[in-house]
Scaffold this active site. Sequence first.
Site, PDB file in Angstrom:
ATOM      1  N   PRO A   2       0.817  -1.161   0.000  1.00 60.40           N
ATOM      2  CA  PRO A   2       0.000   0.000   0.000  1.00 60.40           C
ATOM      3  C   PRO A   2       0.881   1.253   0.000  1.00 60.40           C
ATOM      4  O   PRO A   2       1.714   1.455   0.866  1.00 60.40           O
ATOM      5  CB  PRO A   2      -0.755  -0.139   1.308  1.00 60.40           C
ATOM      6  CG  PRO A   2      -0.471  -1.501   1.849  1.00 60.40           C
ATOM      7  CD  PRO A   2       0.550  -2.098   1.006  1.00 60.40           C
ATOM      8  N   GLU A   3       0.708   2.035  -0.998  1.00 67.25           N
ATOM      9  CA  GLU A   3       1.323   3.359  -0.995  1.00 67.25           C
ATOM     10  C   GLU A   3       0.241   4.321  -0.510  1.00 67.25           C
ATOM     11  O   GLU A   3      -0.817   3.872  -0.068  1.00 67.25           O
ATOM     12  CB  GLU A   3       1.802   3.720  -2.407  1.00 67.25           C
ATOM     13  CG  GLU A   3       2.839   2.723  -2.933  1.00 67.25           C
ATOM     14  CD  GLU A   3       3.364   3.050  -4.320  1.00 67.25           C
ATOM     15  OE1 GLU A   3       3.476   4.252  -4.642  1.00 67.25           O
ATOM     16  OE2 GLU A   3       3.666   2.117  -5.073  1.00 67.25           O
TER      17      GLU A   3
END
Length: 287
Positions: A2-3
């Site tokens: 997850p960015e």
Amino acid sequence: MPELPEVETVRGGLAPVLEGQRLARVEARRPDLRFPLPPNFVQLLTGATIQRLERRAKYLMARLDREDTLVMHLGMSGRFEISHPQGESRPGNFHYAPDPNPKHAHIVFETEAGVRVTYYDPRRFGYMALLNTATLHLHPWFAGLGPEPLGEAFDAAHLKAAFAGRKQGPKTLLLDQRIVAGLGNIYVCEALNRARISPFKPAGGIAAKRLPPLVAAIKDVLGEAIAAGGSTLRDFAQADGALGYFQHRFRTYDREGQPCRNAGCTGVIDRKVQAGRSTFFCPVCQK
DNA sequence: CCCACGACCTGTGGGC
DNA sequence: TGCCCACAGGTCGTGG
């Protein structure tokens, strides 16, 4: 992981079921994630009310009605699943993430309303901690963080100063959370392609006039990804289990050998390892 | 400051 | 079918 867009999507998915809710039951099914969980993690959280769920960089933060904040980082493969007491109620009308492997269900939160939020993380690069809210900003995880890429403080002048005199490429520098906080491998590749800037060009040598478009490309790609609900790859799903759609709009990431999607460009996406990470780029239009 | 590399941990996909 | 290798969204540390 997850960015930023994925963490923001998770925040948005969890907020309705956690904000204002009291934790009736907390379970730590192992003593550690990437790091050991704090001693008394379960005891300290049980009975606490989550006032607000916030995000800073790639951290999720649950502000509690006590002196600590629950800080969570999803590493590469962290994921939350919400189960409702009334049974299946995943919103959305398309695909669903595959059932997570219960073997990797490490942390379980259950609210007084009966909603269960389970944290899964096969690789266990994620971590959780309870940090004093008043001094949170001084903690090493937060003290050195650069500005939020979607905030006003992140602008061309900031990048100009950060790039000045640097020989590393913008790819490497934009991944540095001290320069800008929240970008990861995918969105840096995407933003550089949109701005038609080479990932390898020494950052200090990038003309100042190219920085405003780069800043705009970063803000645009993040904004679009958040609007689309993130970009699920194999391990990430929205908090409610529905898959994000942004992956279908990648222009470079995981598209080696496919045509560049920039207008008027006939190049083919290439992949090179840069600082130990895959960089996807168009050798024709990114100069 | 820069770079190259390895570590952490598990799973998956491709090639043979 | 199975085996082996490369690789995966992120950080953190070491050594040159």
